[in-house]
Design an enzyme around this catalytic site. Structure first.
Site, PDB file in Angstrom:
ATOM      1  N   ASP A  75       0.842  -1.189   0.000  1.00 57.03           N
ATOM      2  CA  ASP A  75       0.000   0.000   0.000  1.00 57.03           C
ATOM      3  C   ASP A  75       0.878   1.239   0.000  1.00 57.03           C
ATOM      4  O   ASP A  75       2.089   1.161   0.223  1.00 57.03           O
ATOM      5  CB  ASP A  75      -1.014   0.005   1.150  1.00 57.03           C
ATOM      6  CG  ASP A  75      -0.383   0.074   2.522  1.00 57.03           C
ATOM      7  OD1 ASP A  75       0.818  -0.241   2.661  1.00 57.03           O
ATOM      8  OD2 ASP A  75      -1.091   0.444   3.471  1.00 57.03           O
ATOM      9  N   PRO A  76       0.309   2.407  -0.295  1.00 55.57           N
ATOM     10  CA  PRO A  76       1.135   3.609  -0.451  1.00 55.57           C
ATOM     11  C   PRO A  76       1.829   4.005   0.849  1.00 55.57           C
ATOM     12  O   PRO A  76       1.371   3.676   1.950  1.00 55.57           O
ATOM     13  CB  PRO A  76       0.114   4.678  -0.867  1.00 55.57           C
ATOM     14  CG  PRO A  76      -1.055   3.922  -1.408  1.00 55.57           C
ATOM     15  CD  PRO A  76      -1.107   2.654  -0.611  1.00 55.57           C
TER      16      PRO A  76
END
EC number: 3.2.2.27
Length: 230
Positions: free
Chosen positions: A70-71
């Site tokens: 995920d970011p």
């Protein structure tokens, strides 16, 4: 993400993924993000950059796929490309180890920044399996629907054309291996480049050189893994 017509998405991807935007999970995901914004939560990356991996690397241009999770959840870090950060932001630890392996494998000088945009522009799809995150809350958007969307992206890439390279680092990325037709592509796996695991097999895996050798053997121009100074 309110309607298919308003999504700024590169045409080849928009066409390939059109049916996904009509799926129930996508409506639920849109509503979740709307509620998060309404609650005043700060979401990364900024809206126009959520699909940066797709917009930077059209489907026909994909040569290599690198999967992230995920970011980054710190300010000014995430810009829609896995492992990459915006210019002017310190290079994160996992990317430092990626650079170390590039230096060891291909004798590429370690750059003074952590922006991988030039890889994306050459055909490296830098795809997180979850495309948004709440500030300072890692994995906060995991399981909210993005996984269905990005699973379909991986399948589309695998089906679209042969002789691509998939670099799957760590258990999460390797859990997506079932979506890739290994008879048509080169799939390379290792532990994650995180400082917790990099010395258990990431450093020394030779993935970058092996990827280019495979591309060249199949008549595909290799990736220039060198990053321009910023």
């Amino acid at each position: 993400m309110t309607s298919d017509d308003r999504i700024k998405l590169e045409p080849s991807w928009k066409n390939a993924l059109r049916d996904e935007f009509e799926q129930p999970y996508m409506a639920q995901l849109r509503e979740f993000l709307r509620q998060e914004h309404a609650a005043g939560k700060e979401i990364y990356p900024p809206g126009p950059l959520i699909f940066n991996a797709l917009n930077s690397t059209p489907l026909d241009n994909v040569k290599v796929v690198i999967l992230g999770q995920d970011p980054y959840h710190g300010p000014n870090q995430a810009h829609g490309l896995c492992f990459s950060v915006q210019p002017g932001v310190p290079t994160p630890p996992s990317l430092v180890n990626i650079y170390k392996e590039l230096k060891r494998d291909l004798n590429i000088d370690i750059p003074n920044h952590g922006c991988l945009q030039s890889w994306a522009d050459q055909g490296v799809l830098l795809l997180n399996t979850t495309l948004t995150v709440e500030r300072a809350n890692a994995a906060s958007h995991a399981g909210k629907g993005w996984q269905h969307f990005t699973d379909r992206i991986i399948q589309v890439v695998s089906e679209h054309q042969p002789h691509l390279v998939f670099l799957l680092w760590g258990a999460h990325a390797q859990s997506k291996q079932k979506l890739v037709d290994a008879t048509k592509h080169l799939v390379l796996t290792s532990v994650h480049p995180s400082p917790l695991s990099a010395y258990k097999g990431f450093l020394g895996n030779g993935h970058f050189g092996r990827a280019n050798k495979y591309l060249e053997q199949n008549g595909i121009a290799p990736i220039d893994w060198r990053l321009p100074a910023l």
